[in-house]
Design a protein around this motif. Structure first.
Motif, PDB file in Angstrom:
ATOM      1  N   GLU A  76       0.810  -1.220   0.000  1.00 37.00           N
ATOM      2  CA  GLU A  76       0.000   0.000   0.000  1.00 37.00           C
ATOM      3  C   GLU A  76       0.844   1.272   0.000  1.00 37.00           C
ATOM      4  OE1 GLU A  76      -4.053   0.157   1.896  1.00 37.00           O
ATOM      5  OE2 GLU A  76      -3.076  -1.338   3.162  1.00 37.00           O
TER       6      GLU A  76
ATOM      7  N   ASP B 285      -8.274   4.500  -5.184  1.00 41.33           N
ATOM      8  CA  ASP B 285      -8.689   3.620  -4.090  1.00 41.33           C
ATOM      9  C   ASP B 285      -8.783   2.169  -4.565  1.00 41.33           C
ATOM     10  OD1 ASP B 285      -8.841   5.708  -2.307  1.00 41.33           O
ATOM     11  OD2 ASP B 285     -11.012   5.945  -2.465  1.00 41.33           O
ATOM     12  N   SER B 286      -9.241   1.970  -5.794  1.00 39.49           N
ATOM     13  CA  SER B 286      -9.387   0.602  -6.299  1.00 39.49           C
ATOM     14  C   SER B 286      -8.033  -0.081  -6.425  1.00 39.49           C
ATOM     15  CB  SER B 286     -10.114   0.607  -7.653  1.00 39.49           C
ATOM     16  OG  SER B 286      -9.388   1.370  -8.612  1.00 39.49           O
TER      17      SER B 286
ATOM     18  N   HIS C 277      -6.861  -0.917  -2.878  1.00 37.99           N
ATOM     19  CA  HIS C 277      -7.591  -2.060  -2.331  1.00 37.99           C
ATOM     20  C   HIS C 277      -7.129  -3.369  -2.963  1.00 37.99           C
ATOM     21  CE1 HIS C 277     -11.091   0.838  -1.174  1.00 37.99           C
ATOM     22  NE2 HIS C 277     -10.127   0.833  -0.276  1.00 37.99           N
TER      23      HIS C 277
ATOM     24  N   ARG D 120      -3.902  -4.301  -1.337  1.00 40.08           N
ATOM     25  CA  ARG D 120      -4.114  -4.777   0.032  1.00 40.08           C
ATOM     26  C   ARG D 120      -4.639  -6.218   0.017  1.00 40.08           C
ATOM     27  NH1 ARG D 120      -5.018  -3.849   5.450  1.00 40.08           N
ATOM     28  NH2 ARG D 120      -3.921  -1.867   5.368  1.00 40.08           N
TER      29      ARG D 120
END
Length: 262
Positions: free
Chosen positions: A158, A168-169, A172, A175
């Motif tokens: 991250e 954000d995608s 994510h 992650r």
């Protein structure tokens, strides 16, 4: 300083720095930025190994095929060397040389603190100590390992998204990849503790069984655990579908972590 250099520069797989640098290529992050964050993450990892090896914790005398820090030096020096590495890691992240945007540097400091602290690596280590006294079930062991091992691995991925101000995608996806990779890595570690050659692994084996700790192996058996690690590695790779061929080193790493011998 001798003890710090001994522990931080004595080899190792450097998986966390690898994750930082190769995840950073996905977002065109400056190599110098990525290398500084990679160094900071490795400092935190090495600090944790120094402290984990202490008599009050895992009481190990061998790490990476050489005497552990407290054996080579002494316990007080080892504690201070670990403390210094942890402090230096945040000094590196907060330095303007790590990123021109102070908000990015602040976010890196906050996220690494979360990954390393009571809600992450340190909390997971506490659960690991309690595992010798309690009968943990699969969900509890999974939570413990997500904290103890997975949190720092997740930050390693991250951090690249933070450096590159990615969507954000994308963050994510990295992650999710890191979470599955971290569990696969830990199951492989558990298998090495049961089946590995100490001379190849570079540390004592059979530790968990001798300590009476519940692990993925004790609950699943070696065959099911190995199958689970392979499934998690495959699942980790699938999370990278949104990324181009530049993510291939990350895909290859997922295969490596479950097939390694140390």
């Amino acid at each position: 300083m001798e003890a710090i250099r001994y522990s931080a520069l004595s080899g190792g797989k450097r998986i966390r720095p690898f994750l930082v640098t190769y995840s950073s290529t996905l977002f065109g992050v400056s190599r110098s930025y990525a290398m500084r964050v990679a160094a900071a993450v490795e400092m935190v990892h090495c600090y944790s190994l120094i402290h984990d090896d202490l008599p009050a914790m895992d009481d190990d005398d061998l790490r990476r095929g050489v005497p552990t820090c407290h054996v080579k030096f002494d316990e007080a020096t080892a504690i201070l060397a670990g403390d210094a590495l942890l402090a230096r890691s945040f000094e590196v992240l907060a330095d303007p040389a790590t990123h021109s945007d102070p908000r990015v540097r602040s976010d890196l400091v906050v996220e690494l603190a979360r990954a390393a602290g009571g809600d992450g690596m340190v909390g997971g280590q506490m659960l690991d100590l309690l595992a010798a006294e309690s009968s943990l079930q699969m969900a509890e062991i999974t939570r413990m390992q997500r904290m103890k091992t997975g949190a720092l691995i997740a930050f390693s991925c991250e951090s690249a998204a933070l450096l590159g101000k990615a969507s954000d995608s994308a963050r994510h996806a990295l992650r999710a990849y890191a979470h599955d990779l971290g569990l696969a890595f830990q199951i492989a570690d558990d298998l090495l503790d049961v089946e590995g050659d100490p001379d190849v692994v570079g540390k004592r084996t059979q530790k968990d069984e001798n300590a009476g700790k519940a692990t993925f192996i004790s609950l699943l058996g070696t065959d099911r655990a190995r199958s689970q690690s392979q499934m998690l590695a495959h699942q980790a790779v699938q999370h990278l579908d949104m990324f181009p061929d530049t993510a291939d080193p990350l895909r290859a790493l997922a295969e490596y972590v479950v097939n390694r011998n140390n």
